[in-house]
Design a protein around this motif. Structure first.
Motif, PDB file in Angstrom:
ATOM      1  N   ILE A  40      13.414  10.436 -20.020  1.00  0.00           N
ATOM      2  CA  ILE A  40      13.201   9.191 -20.355  1.00  0.00           C
ATOM      3  C   ILE A  40      12.299   9.228 -21.614  1.00  0.00           C
ATOM      4  N   GLU A  70      21.302   9.343 -13.814  1.00  0.00           N
ATOM      5  CA  GLU A  70      20.676   8.359 -14.253  1.00  0.00           C
ATOM      6  C   GLU A  70      20.524   8.637 -15.931  1.00  0.00           C
ATOM      7  N   GLN A  73      23.547   7.521 -17.569  1.00  0.00           N
ATOM      8  CA  GLN A  73      23.516   6.020 -17.583  1.00  0.00           C
ATOM      9  C   GLN A  73      22.712   5.470 -18.835  1.00  0.00           C
ATOM     10  N   ARG A  74      21.317   6.203 -18.977  1.00  0.00           N
ATOM     11  CA  ARG A  74      20.442   5.913 -20.014  1.00  0.00           C
ATOM     12  C   ARG A  74      20.989   6.256 -21.384  1.00  0.00           C
ATOM     13  N   THR A  75      21.722   7.578 -21.204  1.00  0.00           N
ATOM     14  CA  THR A  75      22.356   8.034 -22.899  1.00  0.00           C
ATOM     15  C   THR A  75      23.499   7.086 -22.999  1.00  0.00           C
ATOM     16  N   LYS A  77      23.640   3.851 -22.272  1.00  0.00           N
ATOM     17  CA  LYS A  77      23.095   2.642 -22.965  1.00  0.00           C
ATOM     18  C   LYS A  77      22.401   2.775 -24.407  1.00  0.00           C
TER      19      LYS A  77
END
Length: 115
Positions: A40, A70, A73-75, A77
């Protein structure tokens, strides 16, 4: 650079607006949450791609896999690419059993992942 609070992270380097996180040992319940926090943090400056070096990872359990999912998913987004490279066969088997080898961009070497 060694990260004492996350024994699984061996090194983090930046190259041409890409961030490369090199892992080592077992990615499991004991260290997956601290790895999550590092991922993160490393996504905050919005690199073009986040590359995860798995060449020295000998084992990954479901909690480690969840952190990698996860990260994807974050990358997505953040409109950043996530690339995995250097998987040993025992780690690749986990991705294949979960049918995730088609979901992730997986490369043999760092050079291939950087292209």
């Amino acid at each position: 650079m060694t990260f004492h609070y996350c024994k699984v992270v061996r090194d983090i380097k930046r190259e041409n607006n890409n961030t490369i996180i090199a892992l080592t040992g077992d990615v499991d319940m004991k260290n997956s949450m601290s790895l999550r926090d590092i991922i993160i943090t490393e996504l905050d400056p919005k690199p073009a791609a986040l590359l995860i070096d798995l060449s020295q990872v000998s084992f990954m359990d479901s909690s480690g896999l969840a952190v990698i999912i996860e990260a994807l998913q974050r990358t997505n987004k953040a409109k950043t690419k996530l690339k995995l490279f250097g998987m040993k066969q025992q780690v690749r088997n986990i991705f294949e059993i979960a049918r995730l080898e088609k979901v992730f961009q997986i490369y043999e070497t760092e050079q291939e992942a950087l292209q």
